[in-house]
Scaffold this motif. Structure first.
Motif, short mmCIF file in Angstrom:
data_model
loop_
_atom_site.label_atom_id
_atom_site.label_comp_id
_atom_site.label_asym_id
_atom_site.label_seq_id
_atom_site.Cartn_x
_atom_site.Cartn_y
_atom_site.Cartn_z
N ASP A 106 -5.57 -5.83 19.56
CA ASP A 106 -6.22 -6.97 18.91
C ASP A 106 -5.18 -7.95 18.35
O ASP A 106 -4.06 -7.55 18.01
CB ASP A 106 -7.13 -6.49 17.78
N PRO A 107 -5.53 -9.23 18.20
CA PRO A 107 -4.60 -10.23 17.68
C PRO A 107 -4.04 -9.84 16.31
O PRO A 107 -4.74 -9.24 15.49
CB PRO A 107 -5.45 -11.49 17.59
N ILE A 108 -2.80 -10.17 16.07
CA ILE A 108 -2.16 -9.82 14.81
C ILE A 108 -2.86 -10.49 13.63
O ILE A 108 -2.80 -9.99 12.49
CB ILE A 108 -0.66 -10.19 14.84
N GLU A 109 -3.54 -11.60 13.87
CA GLU A 109 -4.29 -12.26 12.80
C GLU A 109 -5.39 -11.36 12.25
O GLU A 109 -5.74 -11.44 11.07
CB GLU A 109 -4.90 -13.58 13.31
N VAL A 110 -5.93 -10.49 13.09
CA VAL A 110 -6.97 -9.55 12.65
C VAL A 110 -6.36 -8.49 11.74
O VAL A 110 -6.96 -8.07 10.75
CB VAL A 110 -7.68 -8.90 13.86
N ASN A 112 -3.84 -9.01 9.81
CA ASN A 112 -3.59 -9.71 8.56
C ASN A 112 -4.87 -9.81 7.72
O ASN A 112 -4.84 -9.62 6.50
CB ASN A 112 -3.05 -11.11 8.84
N LEU A 113 -5.99 -10.10 8.36
CA LEU A 113 -7.27 -10.16 7.66
C LEU A 113 -7.59 -8.82 7.01
O LEU A 113 -8.07 -8.76 5.87
CB LEU A 113 -8.38 -10.55 8.64
N SER A 114 -7.31 -7.75 7.73
CA SER A 114 -7.55 -6.41 7.20
C SER A 114 -6.75 -6.19 5.91
O SER A 114 -7.26 -5.65 4.93
CB SER A 114 -7.17 -5.37 8.25
N MET A 115 -5.50 -6.62 5.91
CA MET A 115 -4.65 -6.43 4.73
C MET A 115 -5.12 -7.27 3.54
O MET A 115 -4.98 -6.86 2.39
CB MET A 115 -3.20 -6.79 5.06
N GLU A 116 -5.68 -8.43 3.81
CA GLU A 116 -6.14 -9.31 2.73
C GLU A 116 -7.17 -8.62 1.84
O GLU A 116 -7.19 -8.81 0.63
CB GLU A 116 -6.73 -10.60 3.30
N ILE A 117 -8.02 -7.82 2.45
CA ILE A 117 -9.05 -7.12 1.69
C ILE A 117 -8.62 -5.71 1.32
O ILE A 117 -8.69 -5.29 0.16
CB ILE A 117 -10.37 -7.07 2.49
N ASN A 118 -8.13 -4.96 2.29
CA ASN A 118 -7.87 -3.53 2.10
C ASN A 118 -6.58 -3.22 1.37
O ASN A 118 -6.35 -2.08 0.96
CB ASN A 118 -7.86 -2.84 3.46
N ALA A 119 -5.72 -4.23 1.21
CA ALA A 119 -4.49 -4.05 0.44
C ALA A 119 -4.50 -4.99 -0.77
O ALA A 119 -4.69 -4.57 -1.90
CB ALA A 119 -3.27 -4.29 1.32
N THR A 120 -4.37 -6.29 -0.50
CA THR A 120 -4.34 -7.27 -1.59
C THR A 120 -5.63 -7.27 -2.40
O THR A 120 -5.60 -7.30 -3.64
CB THR A 120 -4.08 -8.68 -1.03
N GLY A 121 -6.77 -7.22 -1.71
CA GLY A 121 -8.05 -7.25 -2.41
C GLY A 121 -8.25 -6.07 -3.33
O GLY A 121 -8.75 -6.22 -4.46
N ILE A 122 -7.87 -4.89 -2.89
CA ILE A 122 -8.01 -3.70 -3.72
C ILE A 122 -7.08 -3.78 -4.93
O ILE A 122 -7.48 -3.45 -6.06
CB ILE A 122 -7.74 -2.42 -2.90
N MET A 123 -5.84 -4.21 -4.69
CA MET A 123 -4.90 -4.33 -5.81
C MET A 123 -5.39 -5.34 -6.84
O MET A 123 -5.34 -5.11 -8.05
CB MET A 123 -3.53 -4.74 -5.27
#
Length: 258
Positions: A106-110, A112-123
């Motif tokens: 899958d595109p690397i942009e996907v 990045n979207l995952s990290m926005e919520i599952n990493a940054t969002g959780i923190m």
């Protein structure tokens, strides 16, 4: 206090992100059955409202709330709403997970979207909700990760099916386990305990071929059902686990030990 009394969460205020999801529903119900007042929150407010109404019909104190973990103002707004209504927040369960990536290619942009919520969002969610806990010098944070955060993928399980094991999931689930240890050290002086639950695969009518392979791969010979997570969630939220922090508890039927 008797040991059974220590498991009770009477009048404690809990917030479960992604609480109307597959595992989230059972975590919410378990905490509410232990007498906590629980907010079930996510971006899908209709699902939260529907599930909260279902729980209220069972005489459980469950209430809906809107939360977009990708937006700081949404996190702050929810925290302020709960503090206004209840005066405190005792338990935060970081259960929500976004799974936009389906395959390695899958595109690397996907990713990045995952990290926005599952990493940054959780923190971000954790820091904002922990502010109030730090002021009161008391609180419990429970992170919901996955056994995939401690093992590599077994691609043979998916052969002949449309299922796959995308890399983002392994990355952020492992990171959440490590973040749990960091936060346990950071918040310990404030009387806040931080632990992690890493469930195994949850049965969801997966293909027969996958189920046969998975069941053979697991000591208990089956996938998890939602009820399997209730007990450990209540345990970690309660005074029965008052001397436990920084831990990751695997609820995987023995998958990672075989």
């Amino acid at each position: 206090m008797s040991i059974l009394e220590k498991f009770k969460l009477t009048d404690r205020v809990a917030v479960v992100t992604g609480g109307a999801g597959r595992y989230g529903k059972f975590i919410v119900e378990g905490l509410a059955e232990a007498e906590a007042l629980v907010y079930v929150v996510s971006r899908n407010i209709k699902n939260c409202e529907s599930f909260a109404s279902e729980m209220q019909r069972k005489n459980l104190r469950v209430f809906p709330g809107y939360l977009d973990m990708g937006k700081t103002e949404s996190i702050v707004s929810l925290k302020d709403k709960i503090l206004k209504e209840q005066g405190r927040i005792d338990i935060l369960v970081n259960n929500a997970v976004l799974r936009p990536m389906k395959h390695y290619e899958d595109p690397i942009e996907v990713f990045n979207l995952s990290m926005e919520i599952n990493a940054t969002g959780i923190m971000n969610t954790t820091r904002i909700f922990a502010e109030e806990m730090m002021k009161r010098k008391n609180g419990v944070i429970i992170n919901i990760s996955s056994m995939m955060g401690v093992v590599g993928p077994d691609f043979s399980l998916y052969e002949g099916t449309e299922m796959d094991a995308p890399p983002d999931y392994f990355f952020h689930r492992a990171g959440l386990i490590s973040l749990t240890r960091y936060l346990a050290a950071k918040y310990a002086p404030y009387g806040i305990r931080v632990n992690c639950i890493s469930p195994g695969g949850l049965f969801n009518n997966q293909p027969k071929l996958f189920l046969e392979r998975y069941n053979k791969r697991t000591f208990l010979g089956r996938m998890a059902n939602g009820e399997d997570i209730k007990g450990v969630a209540v345990f970690l939220a309660s005074d029965a686990s008052s001397y436990i922090t920084g831990e990751n508890i695997l609820v995987d039927g023995g998958y990672t030990q075989k």
